[in-house]
Design a protein around this motif. Structure first.
Motif, PDB file in Angstrom:
ATOM      1  N   GLN A  27       0.831  -1.202   0.000  1.00 20.89           N
ATOM      2  CA  GLN A  27       0.000   0.000   0.000  1.00 20.89           C
ATOM      3  C   GLN A  27       0.867   1.253   0.000  1.00 20.89           C
ATOM      4  O   GLN A  27       0.637   2.193  -0.768  1.00 20.89           O
ATOM      5  N   GLU A  28       1.857   1.283   0.875  1.00 15.62           N
ATOM      6  CA  GLU A  28       2.675   2.483   1.029  1.00 15.62           C
ATOM      7  C   GLU A  28       3.725   2.604  -0.076  1.00 15.62           C
ATOM      8  O   GLU A  28       4.030   3.714  -0.531  1.00 15.62           O
ATOM      9  N   TRP A  32      -1.221   1.609  -3.478  1.00 16.98           N
ATOM     10  CA  TRP A  32      -2.413   0.823  -3.786  1.00 16.98           C
ATOM     11  C   TRP A  32      -3.471   0.964  -2.697  1.00 16.98           C
ATOM     12  O   TRP A  32      -3.161   1.291  -1.547  1.00 16.98           O
ATOM     13  N   GLN A  33      -4.714   0.673  -3.074  1.00 14.56           N
ATOM     14  CA  GLN A  33      -5.840   0.812  -2.164  1.00 14.56           C
ATOM     15  C   GLN A  33      -6.339  -0.553  -1.699  1.00 14.56           C
ATOM     16  O   GLN A  33      -6.421  -1.500  -2.488  1.00 14.56           O
ATOM     17  N   ARG A  34      -6.694  -0.635  -0.419  1.00 18.48           N
ATOM     18  CA  ARG A  34      -7.233  -1.885   0.117  1.00 18.48           C
ATOM     19  C   ARG A  34      -8.707  -2.022  -0.252  1.00 18.48           C
ATOM     20  O   ARG A  34      -9.479  -1.068  -0.128  1.00 18.48           O
ATOM     21  N   LEU A  45      -5.569  -5.834  -2.580  1.00 18.63           N
ATOM     22  CA  LEU A  45      -5.144  -4.481  -2.909  1.00 18.63           C
ATOM     23  C   LEU A  45      -5.430  -4.207  -4.381  1.00 18.63           C
ATOM     24  O   LEU A  45      -5.152  -5.050  -5.246  1.00 18.63           O
ATOM     25  N   THR A  47      -4.633  -1.875  -7.624  1.00 17.12           N
ATOM     26  CA  THR A  47      -3.574  -1.004  -8.112  1.00 17.12           C
ATOM     27  C   THR A  47      -4.104   0.231  -8.823  1.00 17.12           C
ATOM     28  O   THR A  47      -3.321   1.124  -9.153  1.00 17.12           O
TER      29      THR A  47
END
Length: 242
Positions: A27-28, A32-34, A45, A47
């Protein structure tokens, strides 16, 4: 190669003893978003450019020892970045380890020990997932298997390396490895490290098709998934809507 597919690529999944930590790393690192989910052992995740990465809790996960084949990586992710040095420094600050530096790419291990490459090629500050590379004993054979499975054409083929799909459209790549050691799922002494999830409309029809192509049915299943091994022994899952 036919454009018809048995299924579509749903996710690339990494095993980790601490799947929460690994998910936070990507993510960091990549921004990317959960995806909200109620599965305690799985984190998805997104992208935002077509890929999905699954991070799966495997309590007995044994990290690879790159670059050897005693406990091989089995596969790795390739990222495109505008500065490989800056990307490597950022990854290290988040918990990665540098394994090797080159002029055009650096190889690192994520917090679970999975190798990945940061390669030159991105415009702007975004970190882009260029593709997933599968190790195998025969790149041509495995690329043609996945071309049929995913309906992606073979777009590159050379000595010991191949690619299916177009650049920018979730390509899957294959590299031939001397002394290749296959996973023996679910044996933790021979871990899969990474697997692909493939969505199908009718699992019975899809199963017959992948077995005809050279896959093997493995002893693993859930309410909406079944486990198979490809011709190189790598597990993959067929998934359908439950």
């Amino acid at each position: 190669m036919t454009s018809e597919s048995i299924g579509t690529l749903r996710a690339v999944a990494l095993d980790a003893a601490d799947h929460e930590r690994l998910a936070v790393f990507y993510q960091e690192f990549a921004g990317w978003q959960r995806v909200p989910d109620d599965d305690d052992d799985w984190i998805t995740l997104d992208t935002t450019d077509g890929w999905r990465l699954g991070v799966q809790r495997a309590a007995d996960h044994v990290p690879p020892e790159w670059p050897g084949q005693e406990r091989p990586q089995q596969a790795h992710l390739d990222f495109r970045v505008s500065s490989i040095d800056a990307a490597a420094d950022r990854a290290v600050a988040l918990g990665a380890t540098v394994l090797r530096r080159n002029e055009r790419w650096h190889t690192l291990a994520d917090p679970a020990g999975h190798p990945f490459d940061v390669c030159l090629g991105a415009d702007g500050p975004r970190t882009l997932l260029a593709g997933v590379m599968l190790d195998c004993p025969d790149a041509k054979t495995l690329s043609h298997f996945y071309a049929e499975l995913l309906g992606k054409p073979v777009t590159y083929e050379a000595d010991g390396i191949a690619m299916i799909g177009e650049d920018g459209a979730q390509p899957v790549m294959f590299q031939q490895v001397t002394g290749y050691t296959a996973p023996r799922w679910p044996d933790p002494a021979y871990p899969q490290q990474l697997h692909l999830d493939v969505t199908v409309a009718d699992v019975s029809v899809a199963e017959r098709a992948v077995l005809a192509l050279g896959a093997t049915r493995l002893d693993g299943a859930g309410p909406n998934w079944r486990v198979y091994a490809d011709p190189a022994g790598k597990p993959f899952c067929l998934i359908w809507e439950d």
